[in-house]
Scaffold this motif. Structure first.
Motif, PDB file in Angstrom:
ATOM      1  N   UNK A 105     120.019 -67.932 -81.141  1.00 33.24           N
ATOM      2  CA  UNK A 105     121.019 -66.709 -81.708  1.00 33.24           C
ATOM      3  C   UNK A 105     120.511 -65.685 -82.560  1.00 33.24           C
ATOM      4  N   UNK A 106     119.223 -65.953 -83.325  1.00 32.42           N
ATOM      5  CA  UNK A 106     118.802 -64.984 -83.988  1.00 32.42           C
ATOM      6  C   UNK A 106     117.766 -64.261 -83.366  1.00 32.42           C
ATOM      7  N   UNK A 107     117.614 -64.377 -82.086  1.00 28.02           N
ATOM      8  CA  UNK A 107     116.782 -63.623 -81.234  1.00 28.02           C
ATOM      9  C   UNK A 107     115.418 -64.054 -81.551  1.00 28.02           C
ATOM     10  N   UNK A 108     115.027 -65.090 -82.018  1.00 23.02           N
ATOM     11  CA  UNK A 108     113.509 -65.350 -82.176  1.00 23.02           C
ATOM     12  C   UNK A 108     112.952 -66.318 -81.283  1.00 23.02           C
ATOM     13  N   UNK A 109     113.867 -66.870 -80.267  1.00 22.28           N
ATOM     14  CA  UNK A 109     113.256 -67.479 -79.222  1.00 22.28           C
ATOM     15  C   UNK A 109     114.007 -67.251 -77.902  1.00 22.28           C
ATOM     16  N   UNK A 110     113.369 -67.768 -76.701  1.00 23.40           N
ATOM     17  CA  UNK A 110     113.801 -67.548 -75.358  1.00 23.40           C
ATOM     18  C   UNK A 110     113.960 -66.116 -75.042  1.00 23.40           C
ATOM     19  N   UNK A 111     113.097 -65.241 -75.573  1.00 25.26           N
ATOM     20  CA  UNK A 111     113.133 -63.812 -75.424  1.00 25.26           C
ATOM     21  C   UNK A 111     112.844 -63.579 -73.824  1.00 25.26           C
ATOM     22  N   UNK A 112     113.274 -62.744 -73.147  1.00 23.85           N
ATOM     23  CA  UNK A 112     113.129 -62.371 -71.804  1.00 23.85           C
ATOM     24  C   UNK A 112     113.709 -63.140 -70.855  1.00 23.85           C
ATOM     25  N   UNK A 113     114.502 -64.467 -71.276  1.00 21.33           N
ATOM     26  CA  UNK A 113     115.163 -65.220 -70.329  1.00 21.33           C
ATOM     27  C   UNK A 113     116.844 -64.795 -70.463  1.00 21.33           C
ATOM     28  N   UNK A 114     117.327 -64.624 -68.806  1.00 22.60           N
ATOM     29  CA  UNK A 114     118.550 -64.165 -68.770  1.00 22.60           C
ATOM     30  C   UNK A 114     119.572 -65.481 -68.798  1.00 22.60           C
ATOM     31  N   UNK A 115     120.529 -65.045 -69.390  1.00 25.01           N
ATOM     32  CA  UNK A 115     121.643 -66.280 -69.622  1.00 25.01           C
ATOM     33  C   UNK A 115     122.169 -66.795 -68.042  1.00 25.01           C
ATOM     34  N   UNK A 116     122.485 -67.703 -68.041  1.00 24.21           N
ATOM     35  CA  UNK A 116     123.030 -68.404 -66.858  1.00 24.21           C
ATOM     36  C   UNK A 116     124.618 -68.964 -67.173  1.00 24.21           C
ATOM     37  N   UNK A 117     125.479 -68.390 -66.238  1.00 24.85           N
ATOM     38  CA  UNK A 117     126.835 -68.696 -66.572  1.00 24.85           C
ATOM     39  C   UNK A 117     127.185 -70.207 -65.932  1.00 24.85           C
ATOM     40  N   UNK A 118     127.569 -71.139 -67.037  1.00 26.38           N
ATOM     41  CA  UNK A 118     127.694 -72.766 -66.342  1.00 26.38           C
ATOM     42  C   UNK A 118     128.961 -72.556 -65.698  1.00 26.38           C
ATOM     43  N   UNK A 119     129.844 -71.634 -65.914  1.00 28.25           N
ATOM     44  CA  UNK A 119     130.990 -71.434 -65.272  1.00 28.25           C
ATOM     45  C   UNK A 119     130.910 -71.084 -63.760  1.00 28.25           C
ATOM     46  N   UNK A 120     130.256 -70.268 -63.527  1.00 27.69           N
ATOM     47  CA  UNK A 120     129.704 -69.723 -62.122  1.00 27.69           C
ATOM     48  C   UNK A 120     129.249 -70.591 -61.157  1.00 27.69           C
ATOM     49  N   UNK A 121     128.383 -71.584 -61.979  1.00 24.65           N
ATOM     50  CA  UNK A 121     127.666 -72.708 -61.128  1.00 24.65           C
ATOM     51  C   UNK A 121     128.477 -74.011 -61.144  1.00 24.65           C
ATOM     52  N   UNK A 122     129.654 -73.880 -61.713  1.00 20.41           N
ATOM     53  CA  UNK A 122     130.672 -75.180 -61.379  1.00 20.41           C
ATOM     54  C   UNK A 122     129.978 -76.268 -62.318  1.00 20.41           C
ATOM     55  N   UNK A 123     129.284 -76.040 -63.205  1.00 18.62           N
ATOM     56  CA  UNK A 123     128.999 -77.157 -64.269  1.00 18.62           C
ATOM     57  C   UNK A 123     129.773 -77.296 -65.517  1.00 18.62           C
TER      58      UNK A 123
END
Length: 234
Positions: free
Chosen positions: A41-59
């Motif tokens: 949330x603070x932008x200190x981790x997971x930089x460069x990773x695109x978010x995945x919508x769990x609703x569109x994937x049916x999860x």
């Protein structure tokens, strides 16, 4: 089959950006540590990773997200999959049809004779037999040893040529290279053939020496012959 979340870190990024869920709820759902979610949330981790919508994937469903946003103590649950993937069966011994089981001893005898490097476990995988049967055929204590004839298991349809080649390749790894005696008669090494030329030269020189001596003897005999004739005349 236990359900697992696809790409948990990418899903956590999407939930942080698009929902009002707490860090603890997202961490519990994505199997992450709350501090890791806070770093996302603070932008200190997971930089460069695109978010995945769990609703569109049916999860995850929108209703489930709404319930969790209304109740901070609610734990998110994965949605039931629309398609059930069957669990992979545990690999056991190879199944051999009843009509071909009588050919297994002949196939084992062929493998034992033509590929002695194969281990009992490998033969068992190829033709679907037991180690005790293999030992009986090796030691000729099988009840039908007198009537057994070696037959290729590939021809009998007990295994494929690819499987046989793979097992032979595995068994051959680490084995010492065959010696010249095992390979049979071979050409003489270059060192031995090179030693022959001087001997030939010596023989030729010896012959030349012998021929020269013979010539000189003949010449000397011819010279002495006329002197003897002259002495007789006087």
């Amino acid at each position: 089959m236990a359900q697992t979340l696809l790409m948990p870190k990418a899903t956590a990024i999407w939930l942080v950006d698009n929902t009002a869920l707490s860090f603890d709820q997202i961490a519990q759902f994505c199997k992450l540590h709350p501090l890791e979610v806070k770093a996302i949330a603070d932008g200190e981790a997971a930089q460069g990773i695109k978010g995945l919508d769990p609703i569109s994937t049916g999860q995850l469903s929108r209703d489930e997200i709404a319930r969790a946003e209304a109740n901070p103590n609610h734990k998110l649950k994965l949605s039931e999959p629309k398609v059930r993937v069957p669990e992979s069966k545990r690999r056991g011994p190879r199944y051999t049809p009843v009509s071909k089981r009588q050919d297994r001893p002949n196939a084992i005898l062929w493998l034992v004779r033509n590929h002695p490097e194969l281990k009992d476990a490998q033969i068992s995988r190829l033709v679907g037999t037991t180690k005790s049967t293999i030992e009986q055929i090796r030691e000729r204590t099988h009840w039908n040893s007198a009537n057994l004839a070696p037959m290729d298991p590939v021809t009998l349809g007990l295994c494929s040529q690819i499987d046989l080649d793979m097992e032979v390749e595995k068994a051959s790894k680490g084995r010492p290279l065959p010696t010249a005696a095992e390979l049979g008669a071979t050409l003489q090494p270059a060192q031995e053939t090179e030693r022959l030329s001087p001997s030939y030269e010596r023989e030729e020189e010896k012959e030349k020496e012998i021929d020269a001596d013979a010539v000189f003897r003949k010449l000397s005999s011819l010279r002495s012959a006329p002197k003897d004739e002259d002495d007789d005349q006087y």
